[in-house]
Design a protein around this motif. Structure first.
Motif, mmCIF file in Angstrom:
data_model
loop_
_atom_site.group_PDB
_atom_site.id
_atom_site.type_symbol
_atom_site.label_atom_id
_atom_site.label_comp_id
_atom_site.label_asym_id
_atom_site.label_seq_id
_atom_site.Cartn_x
_atom_site.Cartn_y
_atom_site.Cartn_z
ATOM 1 N N GLY A 286 0.788 -1.215 0.000
ATOM 2 C CA GLY A 286 0.000 0.000 0.000
ATOM 3 C C GLY A 286 0.824 1.270 0.000
ATOM 4 N N LEU A 287 0.117 2.365 0.194
ATOM 5 C CA LEU A 287 0.702 3.703 0.242
ATOM 6 C C LEU A 287 0.090 4.474 1.393
ATOM 7 C CD1 LEU A 287 0.200 4.657 -3.523
ATOM 8 C CD2 LEU A 287 2.364 4.011 -2.471
ATOM 9 N N LYS A 288 0.856 5.381 1.945
ATOM 10 C CA LYS A 288 0.339 6.352 2.910
ATOM 11 C C LYS A 288 0.713 7.719 2.353
ATOM 12 C CE LYS A 288 2.319 6.675 6.957
ATOM 13 N NZ LYS A 288 2.671 6.524 8.377
ATOM 14 N N ILE A 289 -0.301 8.551 2.111
ATOM 15 C CA ILE A 289 -0.069 9.839 1.460
ATOM 16 C C ILE A 289 -0.424 10.966 2.424
ATOM 17 C CG2 ILE A 289 -0.658 11.294 -0.513
ATOM 18 C CD1 ILE A 289 -1.553 8.685 -1.952
ATOM 19 N N LEU A 290 0.606 11.709 2.862
ATOM 20 C CA LEU A 290 0.396 12.847 3.749
ATOM 21 C C LEU A 290 -0.043 14.055 2.944
ATOM 22 C CD1 LEU A 290 3.586 12.548 6.001
ATOM 23 C CD2 LEU A 290 1.395 11.377 6.225
ATOM 24 N N ASP A 291 -0.770 14.977 3.576
ATOM 25 C CA ASP A 291 -1.264 16.197 2.918
ATOM 26 C C ASP A 291 -1.998 15.852 1.621
ATOM 27 O OD1 ASP A 291 -0.054 17.802 4.922
ATOM 28 O OD2 ASP A 291 1.854 17.676 3.854
ATOM 29 N N PHE A 292 -2.865 14.866 1.720
ATOM 30 C CA PHE A 292 -3.494 14.325 0.523
ATOM 31 C C PHE A 292 -4.292 15.355 -0.275
ATOM 32 C CE2 PHE A 292 -7.167 12.338 -1.546
ATOM 33 C CZ PHE A 292 -6.480 11.651 -2.537
ATOM 34 N N LEU A 293 -5.153 16.129 0.388
ATOM 35 C CA LEU A 293 -5.991 17.074 -0.364
ATOM 36 C C LEU A 293 -5.164 18.124 -1.096
ATOM 37 C CD1 LEU A 293 -9.128 17.627 1.887
ATOM 38 C CD2 LEU A 293 -8.899 16.266 -0.188
ATOM 39 N N GLU A 294 -4.101 18.593 -0.463
ATOM 40 C CA GLU A 294 -3.211 19.555 -1.122
ATOM 41 C C GLU A 294 -2.614 18.940 -2.382
ATOM 42 O OE1 GLU A 294 1.103 21.652 -0.316
ATOM 43 O OE2 GLU A 294 -0.169 21.205 1.404
ATOM 44 N N ARG A 295 -2.167 17.705 -2.282
ATOM 45 C CA ARG A 295 -1.551 17.018 -3.420
ATOM 46 C C ARG A 295 -2.597 16.713 -4.499
ATOM 47 N NH1 ARG A 295 2.644 14.865 -3.360
ATOM 48 N NH2 ARG A 295 4.245 14.687 -1.847
ATOM 49 N N LEU A 296 -3.810 16.407 -4.075
ATOM 50 C CA LEU A 296 -4.888 16.148 -5.015
ATOM 51 C C LEU A 296 -5.199 17.417 -5.809
ATOM 52 C CD1 LEU A 296 -7.045 14.001 -5.864
ATOM 53 C CD2 LEU A 296 -8.526 15.064 -4.179
ATOM 54 N N ASN A 297 -5.275 18.541 -5.117
ATOM 55 C CA ASN A 297 -5.618 19.807 -5.765
ATOM 56 C C ASN A 297 -4.513 20.353 -6.654
ATOM 57 O OD1 ASN A 297 -8.189 19.894 -4.644
ATOM 58 N ND2 ASN A 297 -7.437 20.839 -2.772
ATOM 59 N N ASP A 298 -3.255 20.143 -6.277
ATOM 60 C CA ASP A 298 -2.169 20.697 -7.107
ATOM 61 C C ASP A 298 -1.679 19.724 -8.181
ATOM 62 O OD1 ASP A 298 -0.352 18.931 -5.889
ATOM 63 O OD2 ASP A 298 0.625 20.476 -4.697
ATOM 64 N N GLY A 299 -2.203 18.502 -8.195
ATOM 65 C CA GLY A 299 -1.843 17.529 -9.228
ATOM 66 C C GLY A 299 -0.499 16.863 -9.052
ATOM 67 N N SER A 300 0.166 17.078 -7.920
ATOM 68 C CA SER A 300 1.522 16.560 -7.741
ATOM 69 C C SER A 300 1.588 15.043 -7.607
ATOM 70 C CB SER A 300 2.195 17.220 -6.538
ATOM 71 O OG SER A 300 1.529 16.887 -5.337
ATOM 72 N N LEU A 301 0.490 14.395 -7.288
ATOM 73 C CA LEU A 301 0.510 12.932 -7.175
ATOM 74 C C LEU A 301 0.841 12.269 -8.504
ATOM 75 C CD1 LEU A 301 -2.560 12.200 -4.884
ATOM 76 C CD2 LEU A 301 -0.140 12.001 -4.308
ATOM 77 N N ARG A 302 0.360 12.861 -9.576
ATOM 78 C CA ARG A 302 0.572 12.262 -10.902
ATOM 79 C C ARG A 302 2.031 12.275 -11.322
ATOM 80 N NH1 ARG A 302 -4.000 15.816 -13.021
ATOM 81 N NH2 ARG A 302 -5.796 14.833 -12.082
ATOM 82 N N ASP A 303 2.853 13.109 -10.686
ATOM 83 C CA ASP A 303 4.260 13.227 -11.065
ATOM 84 C C ASP A 303 5.174 12.294 -10.278
ATOM 85 O OD1 ASP A 303 3.544 15.250 -12.833
ATOM 86 O OD2 ASP A 303 3.813 16.809 -11.321
ATOM 87 N N LEU A 304 4.616 11.511 -9.354
ATOM 88 C CA LEU A 304 5.444 10.633 -8.535
ATOM 89 C C LEU A 304 6.008 9.485 -9.356
ATOM 90 C CD1 LEU A 304 3.318 10.365 -5.285
ATOM 91 C CD2 LEU A 304 5.438 11.644 -5.612
ATOM 92 N N ASN A 305 7.235 9.112 -9.056
ATOM 93 C CA ASN A 305 7.890 8.005 -9.722
ATOM 94 C C ASN A 305 7.928 6.822 -8.752
ATOM 95 O OD1 ASN A 305 9.293 6.464 -11.528
ATOM 96 N ND2 ASN A 305 11.263 7.435 -11.111
#
Length: 100
Positions: free
Chosen positions: A53-72
């Motif tokens: 699995g994954l644990k994603i901190l500051d999820f809503l911020e990352r969702l709104n700025d689109g930064s999740l899609r850039d993760l490698n």
């Protein structure tokens, strides 16, 4: 949406108070963090060593700025599907799981 070694559904738990999204590949199980990329923790099963699995901190911020899609990540994961599912069920409460 999940790693190739996982044959099960993805379970999402959102902690609204702390803005942390927990993504489990199958039922939650004892795991440890093997990597941290920009406050996204990649988890592995203690026994099988499979990605669990994954644990994603500051999820809503990352969702709104689109930064999740850039993760490698070391495996394929469809963050766009995760985003759609989360927005569809954004009224989920902390501790309540949602199968994807």
């Amino acid at each position: 949406m999940y790693p190739e070694n996982s044959k099960t559904n993805v379970v999402i738990n959102y902690d609204k108070k702390n803005d942390i999204l927990y993504v489990s590949f199958g039922p939650p199980r004892p795991s440890y963090s093997v990597a941290e990329i920009d406050d996204v923790f990649i988890m592995k099963d203690i026994v099988t060593q499979e990605y669990s699995g994954l644990k994603i901190l500051d999820f809503l911020e990352r969702l709104n700025d689109g930064s999740l899609r850039d993760l490698n990540l070391p495996f394929c994961f469809d963050f766009e599907e995760l985003e759609r599912e989360f927005k569809r069920n954004c009224n989920c409460n902390a501790g309540k799981g949602r199968r994807v």
